[in-house]
Design an enzyme around this catalytic site. Structure first.
Site, short mmCIF file in Angstrom:
data_model
loop_
_atom_site.label_atom_id
_atom_site.label_comp_id
_atom_site.label_asym_id
_atom_site.label_seq_id
_atom_site.Cartn_x
_atom_site.Cartn_y
_atom_site.Cartn_z
N LYS A 181 -8.28 15.57 -1.42
CA LYS A 181 -7.12 15.16 -2.43
C LYS A 181 -7.93 13.68 -2.87
O LYS A 181 -9.00 13.04 -2.87
CB LYS A 181 -6.31 14.90 -1.65
CG LYS A 181 -6.18 14.50 -0.43
CD LYS A 181 -4.68 14.06 0.27
CE LYS A 181 -3.54 13.47 -0.48
NZ LYS A 181 -4.10 11.96 -0.27
N ASP A 183 -6.76 10.49 -3.80
CA ASP A 183 -5.76 9.19 -2.73
C ASP A 183 -4.43 8.78 -3.60
O ASP A 183 -4.59 8.46 -5.17
CB ASP A 183 -6.77 7.83 -2.46
CG ASP A 183 -6.43 7.03 -0.98
OD1 ASP A 183 -5.47 7.31 -0.54
OD2 ASP A 183 -7.75 7.38 -0.19
N HIS A 269 2.65 13.40 -1.80
CA HIS A 269 2.04 12.76 -0.96
C HIS A 269 3.26 11.37 -0.75
O HIS A 269 3.87 11.24 -1.33
CB HIS A 269 0.65 11.50 -0.89
CG HIS A 269 0.13 9.88 -0.61
ND1 HIS A 269 0.51 9.30 -0.51
CD2 HIS A 269 -1.25 10.04 -0.02
CE1 HIS A 269 0.39 8.72 0.69
NE2 HIS A 269 -1.26 9.37 1.25
N HIS A 302 3.13 15.75 3.62
CA HIS A 302 2.92 14.11 4.42
C HIS A 302 3.83 13.97 4.96
O HIS A 302 4.82 13.44 4.84
CB HIS A 302 2.33 12.86 3.58
CG HIS A 302 0.53 13.22 3.17
ND1 HIS A 302 0.03 12.47 3.40
CD2 HIS A 302 0.50 14.03 2.62
CE1 HIS A 302 -1.66 12.52 2.88
NE2 HIS A 302 -1.15 13.65 2.02
N LYS A 309 -3.50 5.34 11.54
CA LYS A 309 -3.66 3.98 11.80
C LYS A 309 -1.83 3.25 10.93
O LYS A 309 -1.69 2.40 10.81
CB LYS A 309 -4.37 3.84 10.36
CG LYS A 309 -4.13 4.06 8.93
CD LYS A 309 -5.03 3.50 7.78
CE LYS A 309 -4.88 4.40 6.62
NZ LYS A 309 -5.99 4.06 5.54
#
Ligand code: 3PG
Length: 411
Positions: A181, A183, A269, A302, A309
């Site tokens: 994918k 970003d 996202h 997502h 992180k």
């Protein structure tokens, strides 16, 4: 009109129930103001209200005081919203009601929408994910193996030209990734124009598919002011997937794309969600946004990683997951995506709390492998294979040097 009816029985077939955390000096009075402002009232009685408009009043039916905080009282409240308040198939309109003006009222300095329950009648007005977990698995031919999918985000996240993006994508697929994918901040910048990138990466995908014999998927990020045209371009060039930054683009854009029937998997996202979700005393919770993303038609969503992180506790990630996969009157579940700071060493833990129906993505954890992208992708895939075979990563790494190197670097 009575906006507070504590203890009232609420017919869950005809009301949307919203759960709030609030901080205010007078819980019941101001919770009533919240119900009023989020439905058919305002700060003062109106001469224009009609008898029939009272049918659309929301009301508080539960309130529990928690503790004192910064000179206010904190409380949980539940508000019932009559379903007629809401436009069919419109996530933006729901948000304008239950998370609109009310999150900025002076009399309630803090307010957080942390859960919602939506009746079947209203859920049925939304299309939801077209593919969902089973549709994506069928397309990717993993419906029999049921293994987690391995994905990557081409890195560096911005700056690469289309040729290099395509090369890195090819290497990722060749090494073992199922999914590549863009970003979240790569769209149609001059250094990597969308159309050129899509053409080149889809060519690379064809090559990777024919060389590996596996199905591969590419999600170009169509977020921007001409999303329909970008989606059409992907479709016209043989793409099967598109990506949207859900919150940046807005739910109306996501729903528009879903409703236009492109017949492509929509990857969602959640960039910018933390501006809304992160502060636990105010805003909207991620589980609520997860559910709304499902309603709006996202196929791959997502939801956080716990171990990577990005901020996000296990309980929250599991709630996000529940909102997108649990039974919802027959609506397809979204395929959960774990992404952000992951590497092969994280895979056993992720599979342990997510199960096998998950897409595990690594950007740095693949393209930062000591031997480069191909080996990095292979290491990720080896970690998945180890978990599926019930073998520890350390044991598997004894005979799989790509994984060994990844573990040496990151664990
Ligand atoms: C994402 O979009 O989830 C991140 O860009 C992932 O990148 P990372 O794996 O390098 O953290």
């Amino acid at each position: 009109m009575d906006f507070v009816k504590l203890g009232e029985d609420v017919d869950k077939d005809n009301y949307l129930i919203a759960d709030f955390y609030i901080e205010t000096d007078d819980i019941l009075k101001n919770a009533g103001e919240l119900a009023k402002e989020s439905s058919n009232g305002t700060w003062t009685p109106l001469k224009t209200a009609k008898g029939y408009t009272s049918n659309l009043s929301a009301f508080v039916f539960y309130a529990k005081e928690l503790y004192e905080i910064e000179g206010n009282k904190a409380a949980y409240i539940k508000v019932a919203y009559p379903i007629e308040l809401f436009e069919d198939n419109s996530v933006p309109q729901v948000l304008s009601d239950i998370a609109g003006n009310i999150l900025g009222m002076k009399i309630i300095p803090k307010a957080r929408l942390f859960d919602i329950e939506i009746p079947q009648r209203y859920i049925k007005t939304f299309k939801g994910p077209k593919f969902g977990i089973e549709g994506v698995r069928k397309y990717m031919r993993t419906d029999k193996t049921r293994r987690p999918h391995v994905g990557t985000i081409v890195k560096p996240k911005v700056g690469l030209n289309p040729e290099d993006t395509a090369t890195i994508s090819y290497e990722s697929w060749y090494g073992g990734c199922d999914f590549v994918k863009d970003d979240e901040n790569l769209t149609n910048q001059r250094f990597c124009p969308f159309e050129d990138r899509v053409i080149k990466v889809l060519d690379a995908l064809d090559r990777a598919e024919s060389e590996t014999g596996e199905k591969k998927l590419y999600a170009p990020n169509i977020t921007g002011v001409d999303m329909t045209e970008r989606a059409q371009f992907v479709k016209d060039h043989g793409g099967a997937c598109i990506m949207v930054d859900i919150l940046v683009a807005g739910f109306s854009k996501v729903q528009e794309i879903r409703d236009q029937g492109f017949d492509m998997i929509i990857h969602g996202h959640r960039a910018m969600h933390a501006a809304i979700t992160r502060y636990e005393r105010h805003g909207i919770s991620m589980p609520v946004l997860s559910l709304l993303s499902r309603l709006s038609g996202i196929d791959q969503m997502h939801i956080g990683t716990v171990v990577g992180k990005m901020e996000g506790e296990l309980t929250e990630v599991l709630k996000n997951k529940e909102k997108i996969v649990s039974d919802l009157f027959g609506m397809n579940p979204c395929f959960p995506v774990n992404s952000g700071g992951l590497h092969p060493g994280h895979i056993p833990e992720i599979v342990q709390f997510m199960g096998d129906d998950t897409i595990i993505q690594a950007g740095g954890g693949i393209h930062g492998h000591p031997d480069g992208t191909i080996k990095g992708a292979t290491a990720m895939r080896q970690a998945v294979d180890a978990v599926m075979e019930g073998v520890s990563l350390q044991e598997y790494a004894k005979t799989h040097k790509e994984l060994k190197k990844a573990l040496e670097k990151w664990q």
